[in-house]
Design an enzyme around this catalytic site. Structure first.
Site, short mmCIF file in Angstrom:
data_model
loop_
_atom_site.label_atom_id
_atom_site.label_comp_id
_atom_site.label_asym_id
_atom_site.label_seq_id
_atom_site.Cartn_x
_atom_site.Cartn_y
_atom_site.Cartn_z
N ARG A 167 -0.97 4.47 -8.28
CA ARG A 167 0.25 3.83 -7.71
C ARG A 167 1.52 4.34 -8.38
O ARG A 167 2.48 3.59 -8.55
CB ARG A 167 0.17 2.31 -7.82
CG ARG A 167 -0.99 1.66 -7.07
CD ARG A 167 -0.86 1.81 -5.56
NE ARG A 167 -1.82 0.99 -4.84
CZ ARG A 167 -3.08 1.36 -4.54
NH1 ARG A 167 -3.53 2.56 -4.91
NH2 ARG A 167 -3.87 0.56 -3.85
N SER A 244 -1.16 -5.70 -1.74
CA SER A 244 -1.36 -6.13 -3.14
C SER A 244 0.00 -6.31 -3.78
O SER A 244 0.81 -5.38 -3.79
CB SER A 244 -2.11 -5.06 -3.93
OG SER A 244 -3.38 -4.82 -3.39
N GLU A 343 3.26 -4.25 -8.04
CA GLU A 343 3.19 -2.98 -7.32
C GLU A 343 4.34 -2.91 -6.33
O GLU A 343 4.89 -1.85 -6.04
CB GLU A 343 1.85 -2.90 -6.56
CG GLU A 343 1.72 -1.62 -5.76
CD GLU A 343 0.71 -1.72 -4.63
OE1 GLU A 343 -0.49 -1.76 -4.92
OE2 GLU A 343 1.14 -1.72 -3.46
P1 FAD Z 1 9.00 0.85 2.12
O1 FAD Z 1 8.49 -0.49 1.80
O2 FAD Z 1 10.02 0.98 3.19
O3 FAD Z 1 9.59 1.50 0.78
C1 FAD Z 1 8.86 1.44 -0.42
C2 FAD Z 1 9.65 2.19 -1.52
O4 FAD Z 1 9.71 3.58 -1.21
C3 FAD Z 1 11.11 1.73 -1.62
O5 FAD Z 1 11.49 1.83 -2.97
C4 FAD Z 1 11.86 2.76 -0.78
O6 FAD Z 1 13.21 2.92 -1.18
C5 FAD Z 1 11.06 4.01 -1.05
N1 FAD Z 1 11.05 4.96 0.07
C6 FAD Z 1 10.59 4.71 1.33
N2 FAD Z 1 10.66 5.83 2.07
C7 FAD Z 1 11.19 6.80 1.27
C8 FAD Z 1 11.51 8.18 1.47
N3 FAD Z 1 11.31 8.80 2.63
N4 FAD Z 1 12.03 8.87 0.42
C9 FAD Z 1 12.25 8.25 -0.77
N5 FAD Z 1 11.98 6.95 -1.01
C10 FAD Z 1 11.43 6.25 0.00
N6 FAD Z 1 -0.58 0.45 -0.33
C11 FAD Z 1 -1.61 1.18 -0.83
O7 FAD Z 1 -1.40 2.09 -1.63
N7 FAD Z 1 -2.90 0.93 -0.45
C12 FAD Z 1 -3.22 -0.05 0.42
O8 FAD Z 1 -4.39 -0.24 0.72
C13 FAD Z 1 -2.17 -0.83 0.97
N8 FAD Z 1 -2.43 -1.83 1.84
C14 FAD Z 1 -1.42 -2.59 2.35
C15 FAD Z 1 -1.73 -3.60 3.24
C16 FAD Z 1 -0.73 -4.40 3.80
C17 FAD Z 1 -1.10 -5.48 4.78
C18 FAD Z 1 0.62 -4.16 3.44
C19 FAD Z 1 1.73 -4.97 4.05
C20 FAD Z 1 0.94 -3.15 2.53
C21 FAD Z 1 -0.08 -2.36 1.97
N9 FAD Z 1 0.19 -1.33 1.04
C22 FAD Z 1 -0.83 -0.56 0.55
C23 FAD Z 1 1.57 -1.09 0.56
C24 FAD Z 1 2.42 -0.20 1.51
O9 FAD Z 1 1.87 -0.15 2.79
C25 FAD Z 1 2.56 1.21 0.99
O10 FAD Z 1 3.17 1.20 -0.29
C26 FAD Z 1 3.41 2.09 1.90
O11 FAD Z 1 3.32 3.43 1.49
C27 FAD Z 1 4.88 1.67 1.96
O12 FAD Z 1 5.49 2.40 3.01
P2 FAD Z 1 6.84 1.93 3.66
O13 FAD Z 1 7.31 3.01 4.56
O14 FAD Z 1 6.69 0.61 4.28
O15 FAD Z 1 7.79 1.84 2.38
N1 EPU Z 2 -11.46 -10.11 -6.21
C1 EPU Z 2 -11.66 -11.45 -6.46
N2 EPU Z 2 -10.91 -12.36 -5.78
C2 EPU Z 2 -9.99 -12.01 -4.86
C3 EPU Z 2 -9.77 -10.64 -4.59
C4 EPU Z 2 -10.52 -9.70 -5.29
O1 EPU Z 2 -12.47 -11.81 -7.29
O2 EPU Z 2 -9.37 -12.90 -4.27
C5 EPU Z 2 -12.26 -9.11 -6.95
C6 EPU Z 2 -13.67 -8.95 -6.41
O3 EPU Z 2 -14.49 -8.69 -7.52
C7 EPU Z 2 -13.57 -7.67 -5.57
C8 EPU Z 2 -12.57 -6.88 -6.36
O4 EPU Z 2 -11.64 -7.85 -6.85
O5 EPU Z 2 -14.78 -7.00 -5.49
C9 EPU Z 2 -11.83 -5.81 -5.57
O6 EPU Z 2 -11.22 -6.38 -4.42
P1 EPU Z 2 -10.79 -5.44 -3.18
O7 EPU Z 2 -11.90 -4.54 -2.81
O8 EPU Z 2 -10.23 -6.33 -2.14
O9 EPU Z 2 -9.67 -4.53 -3.79
P2 EPU Z 2 -8.42 -4.82 -4.75
O10 EPU Z 2 -8.72 -4.23 -6.08
O11 EPU Z 2 -8.03 -6.24 -4.71
C10 EPU Z 2 -7.30 -2.53 -4.24
C11 EPU Z 2 -5.94 -2.02 -3.86
C12 EPU Z 2 -5.71 -2.21 -2.37
C13 EPU Z 2 -6.76 -1.42 -1.61
C14 EPU Z 2 -8.15 -1.94 -2.00
C15 EPU Z 2 -9.26 -1.11 -1.41
C16 EPU Z 2 -4.54 -2.21 -5.81
C17 EPU Z 2 -3.41 -2.94 -6.47
N3 EPU Z 2 -4.92 -2.68 -4.63
O12 EPU Z 2 -7.30 -3.95 -4.02
O13 EPU Z 2 -4.42 -1.68 -2.05
O14 EPU Z 2 -6.58 -1.54 -0.22
O15 EPU Z 2 -8.28 -1.87 -3.45
O16 EPU Z 2 -9.34 0.11 -2.07
O17 EPU Z 2 -5.00 -1.21 -6.33
C18 EPU Z 2 -2.12 -2.24 -1.87
O18 EPU Z 2 -1.92 -1.39 -2.75
O19 EPU Z 2 -1.19 -2.88 -1.33
C19 EPU Z 2 -3.48 -2.49 -1.43
C20 EPU Z 2 -3.79 -3.40 -0.51
#
Ligand code: FAD
Ligand code: EPU
Length: 347
Positions: A167, A244, A343
């Site tokens: 991240r 997250s 994050e």
């Molecule tokens: P924004 O929220 O618009 O911006 C985020 C940051 O990046 C801000 O600081 C902004 O200024 C900057 N920025 C945006 N675009 C640019 C650009 N073109 N150039 C320079 N700076 C820029 N993230 C994960 O890694 N893994 C996941 O599994 C994951 N699951 C998610 C699930 C849900 C339901 C949600 C809501 C979010 C999740 N995220 C996850 C977080 C998010 O989707 C990612 O971080 C995504 O890349 C953000 O993109 P955005 O365009 O919405 O960025």
């Molecule tokens: N867990 C719990 N309770 C909860 C949630 C999770 O006990 O309420 C424990 C369980 O042991 C579970 C483990 O956490 O097995 C992992 O949970 P999960 O697979 O849902 O993944 P996570 O670690 O919570 C991370 C990323 C997610 C990504 C998933 C899948 C981070 C901060 N988050 O979540 O990314 O989608 O793994 O790879 O690394 C995001 O960055 O926004 C995001 C959603």
């Protein structure tokens, strides 16, 4: 000439669905349009927010400066390399990330299917090196093109220059606020090359087994990831959230062993320098999972299926969500001696 709008609600532009106003707002769809905007006195006066899909933002107050929304489009296979069975996919920064994943699969290219359904834009993906289900952006990343805000010059960054980590990238640390990502180039695999799917993540293996799939195609992996995500993560169209809220903390082996002695159920994933523990587990143990705060049935809280996700049930303020995040940090620190780090980008 791109126009600055005044006093624009950012509610449609952040997945928490928070009602916050921007003093100025504009969209750009090319490098020249961005350069023109950057030259305006309102933009020069700052502060400036480059906005993608707003899916990793917590807006805690009205934004007194200029919000510039990236709408640079374009998806193309820019070259084929027969000897390595790879192709380069070039995407404009304003394309939707999940749209890129679907485009790649339609073109018979694999490598990003584990990152299906991550909201947001292509341009934000390198900022925090998006990751999920055993894959990170850096695994297929080739290079990006970014515009330097002070000079308006375009610069190419290769993978090493991006300084990717969990991240993390240089665009969140040493070069924070200096570059706008304009395009990203990924190196993807021709599905015909017979590359095995990445099914190392337990939840993917279990889901594929439930579906009776033994030799998954990239599209099977995509379908499994979509299924898992829909079951666990709230859809921002229904419940405001930014995924997250905190990063999963990385502990030294000594600290992990000490905690494991006290909490035998503590999960841990080995890393080269220690052990990563799921913040969701720590937050759940601290009693926050499913919590609702605020008037009536609750305006905000912690998702009932995933304790790592803070949610706006409607009517919450960014300040309330920030206070809840601070309370969670304190509780996890007191109980486990572990420091959680957001994050989400808090403004
Ligand atoms: P924004 O929220 O618009 O911006 C985020 C940051 O990046 C801000 O600081 C902004 O200024 C900057 N920025 C945006 N675009 C640019 C650009 N073109 N150039 C320079 N700076 C820029 N993230 C994960 O890694 N893994 C996941 O599994 C994951 N699951 C998610 C699930 C849900 C339901 C949600 C809501 C979010 C999740 N995220 C996850 C977080 C998010 O989707 C990612 O971080 C995504 O890349 C953000 O993109 P955005 O365009 O919405 O960025
Ligand atoms: N867990 C719990 N309770 C909860 C949630 C999770 O006990 O309420 C424990 C369980 O042991 C579970 C483990 O956490 O097995 C992992 O949970 P999960 O697979 O849902 O993944 P996570 O670690 O919570 C991370 C990323 C997610 C990504 C998933 C899948 C981070 C901060 N988050 O979540 O990314 O989608 O793994 O790879 O690394 C995001 O960055 O926004 C995001 C959603």
């Amino acid at each position: 000439m791109p126009l600055l709008e005044e006093h624009v609600s950012l509610r449609p532009f952040n997945t928490f669905g928070l009602e916050v106003m921007a003093r100025y707002f504009a969209r750009f769809a090319s490098a020249d349009a961005l350069r023109q905007l950057l030259a305006l006195s309102e933009v020069q006066a700052g502060p400036l927010l480059i906005l993608g899909g707003g899916s990793n933002l917590l807006l805690t107050q009205n934004f007194g400066g200029v919000v510039l929304k990236n709408e640079i489009k374009g998806l193309e296979i820019s070259s084929e390399e027969a000897d390595t069975h790879t192709a380069l996919l070039r995407a404009g920064a304003g394309e939707s990330w999940h749209g890129l994943v679907e485009y790649a699969l339609d073109e018979g290219l694999s490598g990003v299917e584990n990152l299906s359904l991550i909201p947001g834009t292509v341009g934000a993906a390198p900022l925090q090196n998006i990751g999920a289900y055993g894959t990170e952006l850096q695994d297929t990343f080739e290079r990006l093109e970014a515009l330097e805000m002070t000079t308006g010059q375009l610069r190419v960054f290769n993978k090493e220059e991006c300084g990717f980590g969990y991240r993390e990238s240089v665009f969140k640390s040493t070069l924070k606020g200096q570059f706008v990502v304009m395009a990203v180039v990924l190196r993807l695999h021709r599905a015909s090359a017979g590359r095995p799917a990445n099914v190392g993540y337990g939840a993917i293996r279990e889901t594929l087994a439930d579906l009776g799939i033994e030799a998954p195609t990239p599209r099977d992996v995509r379908d499994a990831v979509v299924r898992i995500r829909r079951a666990k993560l709230p859809d921002p169209a229904e419940i405001g959230n930014a995924g997250s809220f905190f990063k999963n903390p990385e502990l030294s082996q000594g600290k992990f062993d000490e905690l494991k002695g006290r909490y035998p159920a503590l999960p841990g994933y080995p890393l080269p320098g220690g052990v990563k523990v799921p913040a969701g587990w720590l937050i759940e143990q601290a009693g926050f999972k499913g919590l609702r705060r605020g008037a009536g049935a609750g305006t905000h809280g912690v998702h009932a299926q995933q304790a790592l996700v803070l949610v706006n049930h409607g009517g919450a303020t960014g300040q309330e969500l920030r206070e809840l995040a601070e309370e969670i940090i304190r509780a996890v620190r007191e109980r486990f001696g572990i420091e959680l780090h957001p994050e989400v980008n808090i403004l």
